[in-house]
Design an enzyme around this catalytic site. Structure first.
Site, PDB file in Angstrom:
ATOM      1  N   ASN A 163       0.834  -1.215   0.000  1.00 45.23           N
ATOM      2  CA  ASN A 163       0.000   0.000   0.000  1.00 45.23           C
ATOM      3  C   ASN A 163       0.867   1.262   0.000  1.00 45.23           C
ATOM      4  OD1 ASN A 163       0.684  -0.714   2.679  1.00 45.23           O
ATOM      5  ND2 ASN A 163      -1.035   0.396   3.529  1.00 45.23           N
ATOM      6  N   GLU A 187       0.342   5.245   0.547  1.00 50.56           N
ATOM      7  CA  GLU A 187      -0.632   6.253   0.998  1.00 50.56           C
ATOM      8  C   GLU A 187      -0.297   7.644   0.472  1.00 50.56           C
ATOM      9  OE1 GLU A 187      -0.968   5.650   5.252  1.00 50.56           O
ATOM     10  OE2 GLU A 187      -2.174   3.845   4.906  1.00 50.56           O
ATOM     11  N   CYS A 215      -4.183   0.969  -2.347  1.00 47.03           N
ATOM     12  CA  CYS A 215      -4.071  -0.279  -1.599  1.00 47.03           C
ATOM     13  C   CYS A 215      -2.984  -1.154  -2.216  1.00 47.03           C
ATOM     14  CB  CYS A 215      -5.399  -1.039  -1.636  1.00 47.03           C
ATOM     15  SG  CYS A 215      -6.670  -0.367  -0.568  1.00 47.03           S
ATOM     16  N   GLU A 246      -3.290  -3.976  -3.361  1.00 49.65           N
ATOM     17  CA  GLU A 246      -3.825  -4.628  -4.560  1.00 49.65           C
ATOM     18  C   GLU A 246      -3.624  -3.741  -5.789  1.00 49.65           C
ATOM     19  OE1 GLU A 246      -5.204  -4.343  -1.630  1.00 49.65           O
ATOM     20  OE2 GLU A 246      -6.317  -6.143  -1.053  1.00 49.65           O
ATOM     21  N   CYS A 281     -10.289  -5.034   0.589  1.00 52.57           N
ATOM     22  CA  CYS A 281     -11.427  -4.131   0.801  1.00 52.57           C
ATOM     23  C   CYS A 281     -12.395  -4.270  -0.384  1.00 52.57           C
ATOM     24  CB  CYS A 281     -10.943  -2.688   0.942  1.00 52.57           C
ATOM     25  SG  CYS A 281     -10.375  -1.935  -0.596  1.00 52.57           S
ATOM     26  N   CYS A 323     -11.094  -3.231  -3.791  1.00 50.84           N
ATOM     27  CA  CYS A 323     -10.052  -4.114  -4.327  1.00 50.84           C
ATOM     28  C   CYS A 323     -10.599  -5.477  -4.742  1.00 50.84           C
ATOM     29  CB  CYS A 323      -8.910  -4.229  -3.333  1.00 50.84           C
ATOM     30  SG  CYS A 323      -7.982  -2.674  -3.259  1.00 50.84           S
TER      31      CYS A 323
HETATM   32  N1  THU Z   1      -5.374  -1.523   2.586  1.00 45.35           N
HETATM   33  C1  THU Z   1      -4.858  -2.252   1.556  1.00 45.35           C
HETATM   34  O1  THU Z   1      -3.738  -1.974   1.093  1.00 45.35           O
HETATM   35  N2  THU Z   1      -5.616  -3.261   1.051  1.00 45.35           N
HETATM   36  C2  THU Z   1      -6.842  -3.620   1.527  1.00 45.35           C
HETATM   37  O2  THU Z   1      -7.500  -4.444   0.923  1.00 45.35           O
HETATM   38  C3  THU Z   1      -7.335  -3.029   2.774  1.00 45.35           C
HETATM   39  C4  THU Z   1      -6.697  -1.754   3.158  1.00 45.35           C
HETATM   40  C5  THU Z   1      -4.580  -0.406   3.121  1.00 45.35           C
HETATM   41  C6  THU Z   1      -5.105   0.951   2.717  1.00 45.35           C
HETATM   42  C7  THU Z   1      -4.507   1.834   3.806  1.00 45.35           C
HETATM   43  O3  THU Z   1      -3.199   2.225   3.394  1.00 45.35           O
HETATM   44  C8  THU Z   1      -4.391   0.913   5.008  1.00 45.35           C
HETATM   45  O4  THU Z   1      -4.563  -0.411   4.518  1.00 45.35           O
HETATM   46  C9  THU Z   1      -5.418   1.187   6.092  1.00 45.35           C
HETATM   47  O5  THU Z   1      -6.710   1.161   5.565  1.00 45.35           O
END
Ligand code: THU
Length: 134
Positions: free
Chosen positions: A49, A51, A60, A62, A93, A96
């Site tokens: 991920n 940000e 994310c 993914e 999530c 994704c």
């Molecule tokens: N996150 C992911 O990278 N993938 C997911 O499927 C769930 C959430 C990340 C996004 C964010 O950087 C952190 O987790 C907290 O939500």
């Protein structure tokens, strides 16, 4: 459980997802995520991920994995694993799940917190590219 579900080396895939945690940029949530997948032609790809100060623009793990899918030759995903900072299986999530669905081979396997699922089990009755055809 089908034979195919047992063929995947989940330990190796989880280890690759855990190694990808090192590439996470998650200063805002402090929640690193690593992802790894096998493609139908046998490549191992990863993502983490990334940000952004504008929180809603977070990518994310993914998302970066799908970018790597295309950067390394395209194709479809055959198996996928995602982990949190402690290396525990993490469910993708909602957004994704849609993203993975688009780039998965039918029956793609996914290591969930409750065992191995197919992409169709994870996103039943999905809206996908077929629905746009004709
Ligand atoms: N996150 C992911 O990278 N993938 C997911 O499927 C769930 C959430 C990340 C996004 C964010 O950087 C952190 O987790 C907290 O939500």
């Amino acid at each position: 459980m089908s034979e195919k579900r047992q063929e995947i080396d989940w330990e190796q895939l989880t280890a690759a997802a855990t190694a990808a945690l090192a590439q996470s940029y998650s200063p805002y949530s402090q929640f690193a995520v690593g992802a790894a997948a096998l493609t139908t032609d046998g490549r191992l790809i990863t993502g983490a991920n990334i940000e952004n100060a504008s929180y809603g623009l977070t990518l994310c793990a993914e998302c970066s994995l799908v970018s790597e899918l295309f950067r390394t030759g395209g194709g479809k995903l055959a198996a996928f694993a995602c982990v949190d900072g402690e290396g525990r299986a993490l469910m993708p999530c909602g957004r994704c799940r849609q993203l993975l669905y688009e780039h998965s081979a039918p029956g793609m396997l996914l290591k969930s917190s409750s065992g191995v699922l197919t992409i169709e089990e994870m996103l039943p009755d999905a809206f996908g590219p077929d629905r746009l055809a004709g």
